[in-house]
Scaffold this motif. Structure first.
Motif, mmCIF file in Angstrom:
data_model
loop_
_atom_site.group_PDB
_atom_site.id
_atom_site.type_symbol
_atom_site.label_atom_id
_atom_site.label_comp_id
_atom_site.label_asym_id
_atom_site.label_seq_id
_atom_site.Cartn_x
_atom_site.Cartn_y
_atom_site.Cartn_z
ATOM 1 N N GLN A 65 0.838 -1.192 0.000
ATOM 2 C CA GLN A 65 0.000 0.000 0.000
ATOM 3 C C GLN A 65 0.872 1.239 0.000
ATOM 4 O OE1 GLN A 65 -2.807 -0.177 3.231
ATOM 5 N NE2 GLN A 65 -3.656 -2.125 2.546
ATOM 6 N N TYR A 66 0.397 2.258 -0.727
ATOM 7 C CA TYR A 66 1.108 3.528 -0.866
ATOM 8 C C TYR A 66 0.140 4.646 -0.527
ATOM 9 C CZ TYR A 66 4.150 0.561 -3.718
ATOM 10 O OH TYR A 66 4.969 -0.441 -4.164
ATOM 11 N N ASP A 67 0.637 5.698 0.134
ATOM 12 C CA ASP A 67 -0.232 6.832 0.456
ATOM 13 C C ASP A 67 -0.488 7.671 -0.790
ATOM 14 O OD1 ASP A 67 1.974 8.542 0.096
ATOM 15 O OD2 ASP A 67 2.215 8.952 2.228
ATOM 16 N N GLU A 68 -1.201 8.770 -0.615
ATOM 17 C CA GLU A 68 -1.593 9.616 -1.747
ATOM 18 C C GLU A 68 -0.411 10.240 -2.479
ATOM 19 O OE1 GLU A 68 -1.566 12.144 1.944
ATOM 20 O OE2 GLU A 68 -2.440 10.207 1.449
ATOM 21 N N ASN A 69 0.762 10.252 -1.850
ATOM 22 C CA ASN A 69 1.966 10.795 -2.491
ATOM 23 C C ASN A 69 2.898 9.714 -3.021
ATOM 24 O OD1 ASN A 69 1.385 13.583 -1.976
ATOM 25 N ND2 ASN A 69 1.779 13.141 0.169
ATOM 26 N N GLY A 70 2.490 8.446 -2.928
ATOM 27 C CA GLY A 70 3.284 7.354 -3.455
ATOM 28 C C GLY A 70 4.271 6.739 -2.480
ATOM 29 N N THR A 71 4.237 7.137 -1.223
ATOM 30 C CA THR A 71 5.143 6.586 -0.207
ATOM 31 C C THR A 71 4.607 5.259 0.294
ATOM 32 O OG1 THR A 71 5.774 8.810 0.481
ATOM 33 C CG2 THR A 71 6.236 7.039 2.029
ATOM 34 N N VAL A 72 5.463 4.252 0.403
ATOM 35 C CA VAL A 72 5.045 2.935 0.907
ATOM 36 C C VAL A 72 4.604 3.067 2.357
ATOM 37 C CG1 VAL A 72 5.778 0.579 1.403
ATOM 38 C CG2 VAL A 72 6.644 1.739 -0.635
ATOM 39 N N VAL A 73 3.414 2.557 2.661
ATOM 40 C CA VAL A 73 2.924 2.548 4.045
ATOM 41 C C VAL A 73 2.725 1.129 4.545
ATOM 42 C CG1 VAL A 73 1.892 4.837 3.986
ATOM 43 C CG2 VAL A 73 0.530 2.870 3.297
ATOM 44 N N ARG A 74 2.771 0.143 3.620
ATOM 45 C CA ARG A 74 2.666 -1.257 4.013
ATOM 46 C C ARG A 74 3.334 -2.112 2.945
ATOM 47 N NH1 ARG A 74 -1.998 -5.089 3.117
ATOM 48 N NH2 ARG A 74 -1.321 -6.926 4.240
ATOM 49 N N GLY A 75 4.182 -3.059 3.374
ATOM 50 C CA GLY A 75 4.898 -3.924 2.473
ATOM 51 C C GLY A 75 4.041 -5.056 1.961
ATOM 52 N N PRO A 76 4.646 -5.874 1.102
ATOM 53 C CA PRO A 76 6.056 -6.247 1.014
ATOM 54 C C PRO A 76 6.937 -5.321 0.191
ATOM 55 C CG PRO A 76 4.805 -7.634 -0.459
ATOM 56 C CD PRO A 76 3.817 -6.761 0.280
#
Length: 80
Positions: A65-76
Motif C-alpha cells: 500500500q502507498y499513500d496519496e503521495n506514493g510513499t510505501v505505508v505497508r509492504g512487502p
C-alpha cells in the motif's frame, strides 16, 4: 482545458508516460500537480490502482500500500 472539466479536485487519472510506462496525474482545483506518480509497485512491478475508499494505492498482487503521495505505508514493497 477540456480534460480539467471532466476531472474533480484530487482525482487520479492513469496515463501513459513518454516511454509507455504508467503514471497517475493528480488534479488540483484548476490544474494538475506539477509531478506525476509512477503507477508500478516497487515490489514486483504490478500496476497499482488507486482505492478512493481508503485513500491509498493498493497493489492487487501482494498487498503493498502507498499513500496519496506514493510513499510505501505497508509492504512487502520496500519501506522508505
Amino acid at each position: 482545458a477540456t480534460w480539467m472539466k471532466t476531472h474533480l479536485e484530487n482525482d487520479r487519472e492513469l496515463v501513459q508516460g513518454l516511454k509507455g510506462e504508467p503514471f497517475y496525474l493528480i488534479t488540483k482545483v484548476d490544474t494538475i500537480k506539477d509531478f506525476a506518480l509512477g503507477a508500478v509497485c516497487t515490489h514486483l512491478g504490478c500496476v497499482v490502482p488507486w482505492n478512493k475508499a481508503v485513500n491509498k494505492f493498493c497493489c492487487p498482487c501482494h498487498g503493498s500500500q502507498y499513500d496519496e503521495n506514493g510513499t510505501v505505508v505497508r509492504g512487502p514493497a520496500p519501506l522508505p
